[in-house]
Motif scaffolding. Structure first.
Motif, PDB file in Angstrom:
ATOM      1  N   PHE A   1       8.343 -11.464  -9.587  1.00 49.68           N
ATOM      2  CA  PHE A   1       8.607 -10.064  -9.274  1.00 49.68           C
ATOM      3  C   PHE A   1      10.065  -9.776  -9.606  1.00 49.68           C
ATOM      4  CE2 PHE A   1       5.145 -11.131  -6.317  1.00 49.68           C
ATOM      5  CZ  PHE A   1       4.254 -10.134  -6.646  1.00 49.68           C
ATOM      6  N   TRP A   2      10.333  -8.572 -10.150  1.00 50.89           N
ATOM      7  CA  TRP A   2      11.718  -8.200 -10.388  1.00 50.89           C
ATOM      8  C   TRP A   2      12.250  -7.309  -9.280  1.00 50.89           C
ATOM      9  CZ3 TRP A   2      12.242  -2.960 -10.990  1.00 50.89           C
ATOM     10  CH2 TRP A   2      11.178  -2.246 -11.534  1.00 50.89           C
ATOM     11  N   PHE A   3      11.379  -6.897  -8.363  1.00 50.50           N
ATOM     12  CA  PHE A   3      11.792  -6.082  -7.220  1.00 50.50           C
ATOM     13  C   PHE A   3      10.927  -6.470  -6.037  1.00 50.50           C
ATOM     14  CE2 PHE A   3      11.532  -2.384  -4.473  1.00 50.50           C
ATOM     15  CZ  PHE A   3      12.850  -1.985  -4.372  1.00 50.50           C
ATOM     16  N   VAL A   4      11.553  -6.844  -4.929  1.00 42.75           N
ATOM     17  CA  VAL A   4      10.839  -7.148  -3.685  1.00 42.75           C
ATOM     18  C   VAL A   4      11.562  -6.396  -2.573  1.00 42.75           C
ATOM     19  CG1 VAL A   4      10.078  -8.946  -2.079  1.00 42.75           C
ATOM     20  CG2 VAL A   4      10.196  -9.449  -4.529  1.00 42.75           C
ATOM     21  N   ALA A   5      10.819  -5.678  -1.742  1.00 45.11           N
ATOM     22  CA  ALA A   5      11.424  -4.893  -0.670  1.00 45.11           C
ATOM     23  C   ALA A   5      10.722  -5.171   0.648  1.00 45.11           C
ATOM     24  CB  ALA A   5      11.338  -3.405  -0.986  1.00 45.11           C
ATOM     25  N   GLU A   6      11.521  -5.212   1.701  1.00 47.11           N
ATOM     26  CA  GLU A   6      11.018  -5.379   3.061  1.00 47.11           C
ATOM     27  C   GLU A   6      11.336  -4.112   3.833  1.00 47.11           C
ATOM     28  OE1 GLU A   6      12.046  -7.997   7.052  1.00 47.11           O
ATOM     29  OE2 GLU A   6      12.806  -8.661   5.120  1.00 47.11           O
ATOM     30  N   GLY A   7      10.451  -3.726   4.704  1.00 50.69           N
ATOM     31  CA  GLY A   7      10.694  -2.540   5.511  1.00 50.69           C
ATOM     32  C   GLY A   7       9.722  -2.501   6.664  1.00 50.69           C
ATOM     33  N   PHE A   8       9.414  -1.304   7.099  1.00 51.75           N
ATOM     34  CA  PHE A   8       8.412  -1.167   8.143  1.00 51.75           C
ATOM     35  C   PHE A   8       7.563   0.051   7.848  1.00 51.75           C
ATOM     36  CE2 PHE A   8      12.249   0.941   9.578  1.00 51.75           C
ATOM     37  CZ  PHE A   8      11.801   2.155  10.054  1.00 51.75           C
TER      38      PHE A   8
ATOM     39  N   THR B   1       3.211   1.033   7.069  1.00 49.66           N
ATOM     40  CA  THR B   1       1.840   0.543   6.949  1.00 49.66           C
ATOM     41  C   THR B   1       1.747  -0.767   6.179  1.00 49.66           C
ATOM     42  OG1 THR B   1       1.480   1.905   4.992  1.00 49.66           O
ATOM     43  CG2 THR B   1       0.833   2.852   7.120  1.00 49.66           C
ATOM     44  N   VAL B   2       2.799  -1.154   5.481  1.00 56.04           N
ATOM     45  CA  VAL B   2       2.872  -2.470   4.826  1.00 56.04           C
ATOM     46  C   VAL B   2       4.187  -3.130   5.237  1.00 56.04           C
ATOM     47  CG1 VAL B   2       1.444  -1.798   2.851  1.00 56.04           C
ATOM     48  CG2 VAL B   2       3.916  -1.602   2.685  1.00 56.04           C
ATOM     49  N   ASP B   3       4.214  -4.450   5.135  1.00 56.06           N
ATOM     50  CA  ASP B   3       5.428  -5.183   5.493  1.00 56.06           C
ATOM     51  C   ASP B   3       6.356  -5.378   4.298  1.00 56.06           C
ATOM     52  OD1 ASP B   3       4.811  -5.660   8.257  1.00 56.06           O
ATOM     53  OD2 ASP B   3       3.319  -7.117   7.586  1.00 56.06           O
ATOM     54  N   LEU B   4       5.765  -5.599   3.117  1.00 52.85           N
ATOM     55  CA  LEU B   4       6.538  -5.862   1.913  1.00 52.85           C
ATOM     56  C   LEU B   4       5.882  -5.179   0.725  1.00 52.85           C
ATOM     57  CD1 LEU B   4       6.739  -9.728   2.375  1.00 52.85           C
ATOM     58  CD2 LEU B   4       8.609  -8.156   2.815  1.00 52.85           C
ATOM     59  N   TYR B   5       6.681  -4.843  -0.262  1.00 54.60           N
ATOM     60  CA  TYR B   5       6.097  -4.455  -1.534  1.00 54.60           C
ATOM     61  C   TYR B   5       6.961  -5.028  -2.648  1.00 54.60           C
ATOM     62  CZ  TYR B   5       9.254  -0.432  -2.404  1.00 54.60           C
ATOM     63  OH  TYR B   5      10.331   0.382  -2.645  1.00 54.60           O
ATOM     64  N   ALA B   6       6.325  -5.243  -3.780  1.00 55.88           N
ATOM     65  CA  ALA B   6       7.025  -5.866  -4.896  1.00 55.88           C
ATOM     66  C   ALA B   6       6.506  -5.291  -6.206  1.00 55.88           C
ATOM     67  CB  ALA B   6       6.808  -7.381  -4.861  1.00 55.88           C
ATOM     68  N   ILE B   7       7.347  -5.357  -7.234  1.00 56.20           N
ATOM     69  CA  ILE B   7       6.985  -4.854  -8.554  1.00 56.20           C
ATOM     70  C   ILE B   7       7.223  -5.957  -9.576  1.00 56.20           C
ATOM     71  CG2 ILE B   7       7.404  -3.089 -10.313  1.00 56.20           C
ATOM     72  CD1 ILE B   7       8.581  -1.327  -8.041  1.00 56.20           C
ATOM     73  N   ALA B   8       6.277  -6.118 -10.481  1.00 53.50           N
ATOM     74  CA  ALA B   8       6.408  -7.101 -11.559  1.00 53.50           C
ATOM     75  C   ALA B   8       5.992  -6.458 -12.870  1.00 53.50           C
ATOM     76  CB  ALA B   8       5.541  -8.323 -11.282  1.00 53.50           C
ATOM     77  N   THR B   9       6.531  -6.970 -13.936  1.00 55.91           N
ATOM     78  CA  THR B   9       6.133  -6.595 -15.279  1.00 55.91           C
ATOM     79  C   THR B   9       5.482  -7.824 -15.897  1.00 55.91           C
ATOM     80  OG1 THR B   9       8.052  -5.135 -15.404  1.00 55.91           O
ATOM     81  CG2 THR B   9       6.962  -5.660 -17.476  1.00 55.91           C
TER      82      THR B   9
END
Length: 161
Positions: free
Chosen positions: A102-109, A111-119
């Protein structure tokens, strides 16, 4: 380091937004061309004034480049993850995903705990990545979305306050 006061916030005005909109469409636009395009919107600014604005904007922003799917031979995938309700589960998954492709991984709060983006070069490559994420012990749910088209409205992304 920011103390959280309003003085630390980047305040964009209509001129900044227009400049960013022009650069989003053509990042190599010469300052003189940007000044000419601003003039079409009733904004009188020299190319030197544009240069100062661009320099200031770039000092206060991060680069975030998104390839246009229709112009490339790769896929862009967004993955969302929910983690087990256990101590350190979210951080463990965040760390593991950060070590993946993944080139982008984000943590927050929310309805989801994490999201990530990959090419990825192919859907098969995406599938391999999804198998890795599903294989993480603390992942309880995972969804993904493969981007096929995009519309960007920089005016909504960078509102003037």
């Amino acid at each position: 380091m920011s103390d959280g006061s309003r003085d630390d916030l980047l305040e964009l005005d209509e001129i900044d937004r227009r400049i960013l909109e022009i650069l989003a469409n053509d990042p190599r636009s010469p300052y003189a061309d940007i000044a000419d395009e601003l003039a079409e919107h009733g904004i009188d600014m020299s190319s030197e004034g544009v240069r100062r604005r661009v320099t200031s904007l770039l000092e206060n922003m991060t680069s975030f480049f998104l390839p246009r799917p229709e112009r490339n031979s790769w896929e862009i995938v967004l993955v969302t993850v929910r983690t087990a309700d256990e101590p350190d589960a979210k951080q463990e998954v965040f760390d593991a995903m950060s070590d993946m492709d993944f080139w982008f991984v984000a943590e927050g709060f929310g309805t989801v705990d994490l999201y990530a983006i990959a090419t990825a070069k192919s859907n098969l490559e995406i599938d391999d990545l999804l198998v890795q994420v599903r294989g993480l012990e603390s992942v309880t749910e995972m969804d993904h979305f493969i981007e096929t088209d995009r519309a960007v409205n920089i005016r909504n992304y960078l509102p003037v306050y």
